[in-house]
Design an enzyme around this catalytic site. Structure first.
Site, PDB file in Angstrom:
ATOM      1  N   ASP A  46      14.834  19.758  27.613  1.00  0.00           N
ATOM      2  CA  ASP A  46      16.260  19.815  27.922  1.00  0.00           C
ATOM      3  C   ASP A  46      16.791  21.215  27.655  1.00  0.00           C
ATOM      4  OD1 ASP A  46      18.891  18.006  28.290  1.00  0.00           O
ATOM      5  OD2 ASP A  46      19.271  19.530  26.760  1.00  0.00           O
ATOM      6  N   TYR A  51      22.886  27.733  27.287  1.00  0.00           N
ATOM      7  CA  TYR A  51      22.004  28.026  26.158  1.00  0.00           C
ATOM      8  C   TYR A  51      21.381  29.412  26.279  1.00  0.00           C
ATOM      9  CZ  TYR A  51      22.044  22.890  25.566  1.00  0.00           C
ATOM     10  OH  TYR A  51      22.404  21.574  25.421  1.00  0.00           O
ATOM     11  N   LYS A  76      21.898  22.121  32.990  1.00  0.00           N
ATOM     12  CA  LYS A  76      23.302  21.711  33.053  1.00  0.00           C
ATOM     13  C   LYS A  76      24.182  22.829  33.616  1.00  0.00           C
ATOM     14  CE  LYS A  76      22.385  19.373  28.680  1.00  0.00           C
ATOM     15  NZ  LYS A  76      21.291  20.270  28.247  1.00  0.00           N
ATOM     16  N   HIS A 109      27.910  19.867  32.241  1.00  0.00           N
ATOM     17  CA  HIS A 109      27.754  20.009  30.792  1.00  0.00           C
ATOM     18  C   HIS A 109      28.952  19.434  30.025  1.00  0.00           C
ATOM     19  CE1 HIS A 109      25.554  22.759  27.727  1.00  0.00           C
ATOM     20  NE2 HIS A 109      25.953  21.641  27.169  1.00  0.00           N
TER      21      HIS A 109
END
Length: 278
Positions: A46, A51, A76, A109
């Site tokens: 994931d 990120y 996402k 997200h």
């Protein structure tokens, strides 16, 4: 590593119930952490554009030598790209950064209800699903009210809703709604960023079943039927987190852990969170 069971999503595709999370893993550490997880036996990774480590995740998947179809990869949509054209461009960028041909699951997200229309964003994500470049589409951090609008105003039921769930935030209301509508729950921050590991209820169960508090907590998630993805950069901890499928918690243990619910978040409230990267 004990065989990880699959969960079948509402469009018929299978997803491993245990995944490896990459939130807050720095890009320079991501490639090695994901490679380690794949070596140990994880087959579900994931990530997210926010990120900052999609490229490294893609590199690790390619480095593994595993057939692409054996690794389930989720990413996402960044909060800054909720408008339709921006969302489609961001999706293209995610695919380019991962460089693994397609993603298995793509999520919104955050709903950002105070700054954008998440229903219109979901319609863009529906287009992504129809493109065939993601095998499934879903949402993250959506409440029951957010989901009710999506179901009423669009054609596609999200495959998953990835939300914060842990013993201090059991999320039973939204979980029940999702279960009733065929939306699979994915639990992030499953150990409340470590806060539950010293809880006397959990430590007592862990001592009795001769497992770590983290394993007991993750097993609680598994027996509730949720997909869970703990995160670590330490090989020993990554291995420990995978050993969840050769023991069971009793109904009393499950009830005792669920009773710890305080409605206490470690992250943001989806109804008010409005951060957009500058």
């Amino acid at each position: 590593m004990t065989q990880i069971p699959d969960v079948t999503l509402n469009n018929g595709i299978s997803i491993p119930q245990l995944g490896f999370g990459t939130f807050q893993i720095e890009p320079e550490n991501t490639r090695e952490a994901v490679r380690t997880a794949l070596e140990i036996g994880y087959r579900h990774i994931d990530t997210a554009e926010m990120y900052g480590n999609e490229k490294e995740v893609g590199q690790a998947v390619r480095d593994s030598g595993l057939p692409r179809g054996e690794v389930f990869v989720t990413s996402k949509l960044n909060n800054g790209f909720h408008a339709r054209d921006d969302a489609l461009t961001a999706f293209d960028r995610t695919l380019a950064d991962l460089d693994i041909d397609y993603v298995d699951l793509f999520l919104i997200h955050w709903p950002l209800p105070t700054v954008s229309d998440y229903v219109e964003t979901w319609k863009a994500v529906e287009e992504m699903g129809r493109s065939g470049r993601t095998r499934a589409v879903g949402v993250s951090n959506f409440t029951r009210a957010h989901l009710e609008r999506v179901l009423a105003e669009t054609d596609t039921v999200p495959a998953v809703n990835q939300i914060e769930v842990n013993p201090y935030l059991a999320q039973d209301e939204v979980r029940a709604f999702c279960n009733a509508h065929g939306i699979t729950i994915e639990a992030y921050s499953p150990i409340a960023q470590g806060k539950v590991l010293d809880d006397p209820v959990i430590t007592a169960i862990a001592e009795r079943v001769e497992r770590s508090p983290a394993q007991v907590t993750l097993r609680w998630h598994v027996q509730r039927g949720d997909i869970v993805f703990p995160k670590s950069v330490t090989r020993a901890r990554i291995e420990e987190n995978s050993r969840l499928f050769d023991f069971e918690l009793s109904p009393d243990d499950m009830a005792a852990i669920t009773a710890l619910d305080r409605g206490e978040r470690t992250g943001f409230d989806p109804d008010t969170f409005s951060w957009i990267p500058g």
